[in-house]
Design an enzyme around this catalytic site. Structure first.
Site, PDB file in Angstrom:
ATOM      1  N   ARG A  82      73.472 -69.286  -3.317  1.00 24.27           N
ATOM      2  CA  ARG A  82      72.977 -70.370  -4.186  1.00 24.27           C
ATOM      3  C   ARG A  82      71.536 -70.172  -4.615  1.00 24.27           C
ATOM      4  O   ARG A  82      71.202 -70.352  -5.787  1.00 24.27           O
ATOM      5  CB  ARG A  82      73.056 -71.725  -3.469  1.00 24.27           C
ATOM      6  CG  ARG A  82      74.359 -72.431  -3.609  1.00 24.27           C
ATOM      7  CD  ARG A  82      74.630 -73.237  -2.385  1.00 24.27           C
ATOM      8  NE  ARG A  82      74.803 -72.323  -1.270  1.00 24.27           N
ATOM      9  CZ  ARG A  82      75.967 -71.769  -0.947  1.00 24.27           C
ATOM     10  NH1 ARG A  82      77.035 -72.100  -1.574  1.00 24.27           N
ATOM     11  NH2 ARG A  82      76.052 -70.892   0.030  1.00 24.27           N
ATOM     12  N   THR A  83      70.670 -69.856  -3.684  1.00 18.09           N
ATOM     13  CA  THR A  83      69.242 -69.835  -4.034  1.00 18.09           C
ATOM     14  C   THR A  83      68.988 -68.765  -5.092  1.00 18.09           C
ATOM     15  O   THR A  83      68.391 -69.027  -6.136  1.00 18.09           O
ATOM     16  CB  THR A  83      68.389 -69.582  -2.775  1.00 18.09           C
ATOM     17  OG1 THR A  83      68.727 -70.570  -1.816  1.00 18.09           O
ATOM     18  CG2 THR A  83      66.912 -69.690  -3.081  1.00 18.09           C
ATOM     19  N   LYS A  88      62.597 -47.230   3.041  1.00 23.76           N
ATOM     20  CA  LYS A  88      61.757 -46.054   3.349  1.00 23.76           C
ATOM     21  C   LYS A  88      60.511 -46.478   4.104  1.00 23.76           C
ATOM     22  O   LYS A  88      59.557 -45.715   4.235  1.00 23.76           O
ATOM     23  CB  LYS A  88      61.331 -45.369   2.045  1.00 23.76           C
ATOM     24  CG  LYS A  88      62.475 -44.908   1.175  1.00 23.76           C
ATOM     25  CD  LYS A  88      61.900 -44.261  -0.084  1.00 23.76           C
ATOM     26  CE  LYS A  88      62.971 -44.046  -1.131  1.00 23.76           C
ATOM     27  NZ  LYS A  88      62.379 -43.695  -2.433  1.00 23.76           N
ATOM     28  N   HIS A 101      61.662 -73.721   3.352  1.00 22.35           N
ATOM     29  CA  HIS A 101      62.495 -73.422   2.183  1.00 22.35           C
ATOM     30  C   HIS A 101      62.186 -74.517   1.152  1.00 22.35           C
ATOM     31  O   HIS A 101      62.994 -75.396   0.903  1.00 22.35           O
ATOM     32  CB  HIS A 101      63.966 -73.438   2.614  1.00 22.35           C
ATOM     33  CG  HIS A 101      64.922 -72.841   1.638  1.00 22.35           C
ATOM     34  ND1 HIS A 101      64.602 -72.547   0.330  1.00 22.35           N
ATOM     35  CD2 HIS A 101      66.230 -72.495   1.783  1.00 22.35           C
ATOM     36  CE1 HIS A 101      65.668 -72.039  -0.272  1.00 22.35           C
ATOM     37  NE2 HIS A 101      66.664 -71.999   0.579  1.00 22.35           N
ATOM     38  N   ARG A 112      62.815 -64.015  -0.637  1.00 22.59           N
ATOM     39  CA  ARG A 112      63.432 -64.457   0.626  1.00 22.59           C
ATOM     40  C   ARG A 112      63.250 -63.352   1.651  1.00 22.59           C
ATOM     41  O   ARG A 112      63.476 -62.177   1.348  1.00 22.59           O
ATOM     42  CB  ARG A 112      64.918 -64.759   0.429  1.00 22.59           C
ATOM     43  CG  ARG A 112      65.614 -65.036   1.740  1.00 22.59           C
ATOM     44  CD  ARG A 112      66.989 -65.616   1.567  1.00 22.59           C
ATOM     45  NE  ARG A 112      66.922 -67.004   1.140  1.00 22.59           N
ATOM     46  CZ  ARG A 112      67.980 -67.814   1.105  1.00 22.59           C
ATOM     47  NH1 ARG A 112      69.160 -67.372   1.476  1.00 22.59           N
ATOM     48  NH2 ARG A 112      67.856 -69.066   0.706  1.00 22.59           N
TER      49      ARG A 112
HETATM   50  C1  NCD Z   1      70.071 -72.416   3.421  1.00 27.38           C
HETATM   51  C2  NCD Z   1      69.129 -71.308   3.814  1.00 27.38           C
HETATM   52  O1  NCD Z   1      69.267 -70.160   3.383  1.00 27.38           O
HETATM   53  O2  NCD Z   1      68.215 -71.610   4.572  1.00 27.38           O
HETATM   54  N1  NCD Z   1      70.886 -72.095   2.334  1.00 27.38           N
HETATM   55  C3  NCD Z   1      70.431 -72.297   1.068  1.00 27.38           C
HETATM   56  O3  NCD Z   1      69.401 -71.803   0.666  1.00 27.38           O
HETATM   57  N2  NCD Z   1      71.140 -73.121   0.291  1.00 27.38           N
HETATM   58  C4  NCD Z   1      70.813 -72.995   4.564  1.00 27.38           C
HETATM   59  C5  NCD Z   1      71.591 -72.087   5.454  1.00 27.38           C
HETATM   60  O4  NCD Z   1      71.618 -70.870   5.289  1.00 27.38           O
HETATM   61  O5  NCD Z   1      72.201 -72.639   6.371  1.00 27.38           O
END
Ligand code: NCD
Length: 449
Positions: A54-55, A83, A133, A105
């Site tokens: 999703r993100t 590397k 997040h 991320r």
């Molecule tokens: C979350 C995350 O990656 O922290 N997911 C997201 O970004 N929608 C929650 C999760 O992974 O449980």
């Protein structure tokens, strides 16, 4: 050149700025396809060192819908990270003409803060280990605002793995700032981390209370619920008895999956994990609670709840696109937030003496030690407390030195009030202080007879 803004923590935004982002998102949501001139000619780079659906996809969809382009490194194992290239070097390269905004991320807490130090373009934290997040939080707050018309005064249950869920940490800070109340219903053993509770307390004035969760039915039957409220204790006294603050009515239940990839025992399944099902939601206190989840879910929300009108988790994910359009439009300079009110900037002090005092083994200041100058933020001067400027974990210390006089003091000594904040040196104990050439204060320091 104007100063580069980043979105590393939810605290980087003032509340008027958050509301302005909601307004833009609501406008975009009316017709997602009608805004393709806003970011024309701009490029977003997705640097993902951890899995995502999703993100990443909602950010990329958002940039494409705004008419911009994207560069995707969806799996950094296929990049020069394999590397041995550091995050700092990668960010220097990508921000040097390749992209106008970086969405990052990373599994190490504080990674986005480090990236922001090296980047010439805005950095968006799309999840840094178990830390924060913020864009998921903006999505979650936006959902509450759309569904409930307000955030202030709402009662929101946070359930599941509260220890390792970064979405929970950013969300809890933001709910506190907006004046909402939080009912923590952790999976036993996975309570909110101490450093998060401490920040809620010290920076946002939140008082944790024991909660009487008997009206939450089987949702809280195995958990010691805690009520976190920005209200003053005397305002609560009417509703509190020996069993704690009584939870009568809930506006939203926010469920999270067990973050097994970050559990010290490694990947695996958790036995007896909390589960929301039809029976859970049948209790009176949850009658009109919306059910939220950042997704992905495992079994913590039973599939038989998907058709319940209170379940909004798929809508919640869909709203990730307009809110991320607002974030990208703002950070690339294409959208104005129409407010001059900024979040206060917290000063960070480099650790110039001794070893890195951050106790968190998965903090970026440890996992990329070669490229990171350890930095501290003062959480409070009285009592003296500091946390790591990257991962926010509390710095444990026994004595404190002054970097100019080279004298050290007990952690509670009144003498410390005279030491300038940027001269404070946090040391484990007197032995470490002596080893680093500090001398004990003439008033004496315990353990240095
Ligand atoms: C979350 C995350 O990656 O922290 N997911 C997201 O970004 N929608 C929650 C999760 O992974 O449980």
């Amino acid at each position: 050149m104007s100063e580069v803004r980043h979105l590393v923590s939810i605290d980087d935004l003032s509340l008027p700025e958050v509301r302005a982002l909601f307004d833009h998102a609501a406008h975009f949501a009316q017709d997602l396809r009608a805004h393709s001139a806003i970011c024309r000619g701009r490029i977003a780079a997705s640097l993902f060192y951890e899995a995502s659906t999703r993100t990443r996809l909602s950010f990329e969809s958002a940039m494409l819908r705004l008419g911009g382009g994207i560069l995707t490194a969806a799996d950094m194992r296929t990049s020069s990270a394999s590397k041995g290239e550091s995050l700092a070097d990668t960010v220097r390269v990508v921000s040097g003409g390749y992209a106008d905004v970086i969405v990052l991320r990373h599994p190490s807490e504080g990674a986005a803060r480090l990236a922001a130090q090296y980047s010439e373009v805005p950095v968006v934290n799309a999840g840094d280990g178990s830390h924060e997040h913020p864009t998921q939080t903006l999505c979650d707050l936006y959902n509450l605002w759309v569904e409930r018309g307000r955030i202030e005064g709402l009662d929101v249950v946070l359930a599941g793995d509260l220890r390792y869920s970064r979405t929970i940490h950013s969300f809890a800070y933001a709910l506190a700032r907006f004046g909402a109340n939080v009912v923590c219903v952790p999976q036993p053993g996975f309570e909110l981390p101490g450093y998060v509770v401490q920040r809620l307390r010290e920076e946002f004035g939140v008082e944790p209370q024991r909660a009487d969760a008997s009206r939450l039915g089987d949702l809280a039957s195995r958990s010691d619920a805690v009520y976190l409220t920005p209200q003053k204790p005397h305002q609560l006294s009417l509703f509190t008895d020996a069993r704690g603050f009584s939870i009568e009515h809930v506006d939203a239940v926010y469920m999270t999956r067990p973050q097994t990839e970050r559990h010290p025992g490694g990947e695996g399944t958790l036995e007896n994990y909390l589960q929301l099902g039809k029976r859970t939601l049948a209790v009176e206190s949850l009658r009109d609670a919306v059910v939220m989840h950042p997704l992905p879910r495992r079994d913590e929300i039973a599939a038989d709840l998907d058709a319940d009108p209170r379940s909004i988790y798929f809508k919640q994910a869909a709203r990730g696109v307009p809110i991320r359009m607002a974030i990208l439009g703002w950070l690339t300079g294409a959208l104005d937030l129409a407010t001059s009110q900024r979040a206060p900037e917290l000063r960070a002090y480099p650790v110039t003496v001794g070893a890195n005092p951050c106790p968190n083994a998965t903090c970026i200041s440890r996992t990329e030690a070669r490229h990171v100058t350890p930095m501290l933020r003062l959480a409070s001067r009285l009592p003296l407390r500091a946390h790591c400027a990257y991962c926010s974990h509390e710095i444990p210390f026994g004595v404190v030195g002054c970097s100019t006089t080279r004298v050290f003091h007990d952690r509670d000594s009144v003498e410390l009030r005279k030491v300038r904040s940027d001269h404070l040196v946090f040391l484990r104990d007197a032995a470490e202080a002596l080893r680093l050439g500090f001398t004990p204060s003439v008033r004496g320091v315990a353990g240095t007879a």
